[in-house]
Design an enzyme around this catalytic site. Structure first.
Site, PDB file in Angstrom:
ATOM      1  N   GLY A   1       0.844  -1.189   0.000  1.00 31.79           N
ATOM      2  CA  GLY A   1       0.000   0.000   0.000  1.00 31.79           C
ATOM      3  C   GLY A   1       0.878   1.236   0.000  1.00 31.79           C
TER       4      GLY A   1
ATOM      5  N   GLN B   1       2.874   9.958   1.488  1.00 28.31           N
ATOM      6  CA  GLN B   1       4.167   9.268   1.535  1.00 28.31           C
ATOM      7  C   GLN B   1       5.065   9.629   0.364  1.00 28.31           C
ATOM      8  OE1 GLN B   1       2.318   5.146   2.275  1.00 28.31           O
ATOM      9  NE2 GLN B   1       4.292   5.090   3.317  1.00 28.31           N
TER      10      GLN B   1
ATOM     11  N   CYS C   1       6.236   0.072   7.172  1.00 28.73           N
ATOM     12  CA  CYS C   1       5.790   1.226   6.388  1.00 28.73           C
ATOM     13  C   CYS C   1       6.957   1.720   5.544  1.00 28.73           C
ATOM     14  CB  CYS C   1       5.320   2.321   7.342  1.00 28.73           C
ATOM     15  SG  CYS C   1       4.752   3.808   6.522  1.00 28.73           S
ATOM     16  N   LEU C   2       6.677   2.067   4.276  1.00 26.36           N
ATOM     17  CA  LEU C   2       7.744   2.555   3.398  1.00 26.36           C
ATOM     18  C   LEU C   2       8.336   3.865   3.917  1.00 26.36           C
ATOM     19  CD1 LEU C   2       6.342   1.844  -0.186  1.00 26.36           C
ATOM     20  CD2 LEU C   2       7.712   0.398   1.299  1.00 26.36           C
TER      21      LEU C   2
ATOM     22  N   HIS D   1      -4.247   1.148   7.577  1.00 29.66           N
ATOM     23  CA  HIS D   1      -2.903   1.736   7.603  1.00 29.66           C
ATOM     24  C   HIS D   1      -2.819   2.916   6.623  1.00 29.66           C
ATOM     25  CE1 HIS D   1       1.673   1.236   7.792  1.00 29.66           C
ATOM     26  NE2 HIS D   1       1.481   2.090   6.802  1.00 29.66           N
ATOM     27  N   GLU D   2      -3.310   2.717   5.395  1.00 26.65           N
ATOM     28  CA  GLU D   2      -3.190   3.766   4.372  1.00 26.65           C
ATOM     29  C   GLU D   2      -4.114   4.941   4.657  1.00 26.65           C
ATOM     30  OE1 GLU D   2      -0.647   3.565   2.669  1.00 26.65           O
ATOM     31  OE2 GLU D   2      -0.257   1.449   3.000  1.00 26.65           O
TER      32      GLU D   2
ATOM     33  N   HIS E   1      -2.653   7.340   7.058  1.00 23.07           N
ATOM     34  CA  HIS E   1      -1.690   8.296   6.481  1.00 23.07           C
ATOM     35  C   HIS E   1      -2.394   9.574   6.026  1.00 23.07           C
ATOM     36  CE1 HIS E   1       2.164   6.309   6.483  1.00 23.07           C
ATOM     37  NE2 HIS E   1       1.720   5.236   5.879  1.00 23.07           N
TER      38      HIS E   1
HETATM   39 ZN    ZN Z   1       2.653   3.423   5.776  1.00 25.74          ZN
END
Ligand code: ZN
Length: 177
Positions: free
Chosen positions: A46, A51, A89-90, A131-132, A135
């Site tokens: 995701g 991000q 997480c990226l 999670h997304e 953000h």
């Molecule tokens: Zn993330």
């Protein structure tokens, strides 16, 4: 398509509430392609627009073995159950924690043409959506932990942040140096 630049926590705009998308033109189609390419490049399941430095309500996601997809202005309208699962997480590379999430969610969103969508997800996909969508409200997974675990995980991040970012950058260019 082009690769987008990933932003690392707590850099701008990761801790900020993102703005709704109102323009469904060709620029959004292009952005969606770039988001999916960037998500795959970093082996993510995701990716949310903040991000990559874009403070807009947009997410890309892909279940393992599934097809990539994008949601515009997603909103979780129902949640049910609770379970812990490992998350990374990226924007916080090399950091993981067991995060409590709802086991089932209902999401309202729009597609890339602005048509309304409603989807239901369970388990891993429900976790990706939570999670997304977090953000988009400036929330990262450590924020979902109990206060002591959160403190420990953020301390680990502070200690490893620069090395972790360098490792990601080195992996992006395996032939460099
Ligand atoms: Zn993330």
């Amino acid at each position: 398509m082009s690769l987008l630049k990933v932003v690392y926590y707590p850099d701008h705009p990761l801790t900020k509430k993102a703005q709704p998308i109102t323009d469904f033109g060709p620029a959004l189609q292009k952005f969606a392609e770039d988001m999916v390419e960037t998500m795959f490049e970093f082996d993510g399941v995701g990716l949310a627009a903040p991000q990559v430095g874009v403070s807009k309500r947009f997410i890309a996601y892909c279940e393992p073995e599934g097809e990539p997809n994008c949601l515009v202005n997603p909103e979780i309208v129902e949640m049910e159950g609770r379970e812990f699962g490992e998350e990374g997480c990226l924007s916080l590379p090399q950091l993981w924690a067991s995060v409590p999430r709802a086991t089932r969610v209902r999401v309202k969103a729009q597609d890339l043409d602005g048509n309304p969508l409603e989807l239901e997800a369970e388990g891993f996909l429900a976790r990706i959506f939570q999670h997304e969508c977090d953000h988009l409200d400036g929330t990262v997974f450590p924020d979902r932990l109990d206060v002591f675990t959160r403190e420990a995980v953020l301390k680990e991040w502070v200690d490893k942040r620069e090395a972790a970012i360098q490792a990601v950058k080195a992996a992006e260019r395996p032939d460099a140096d």
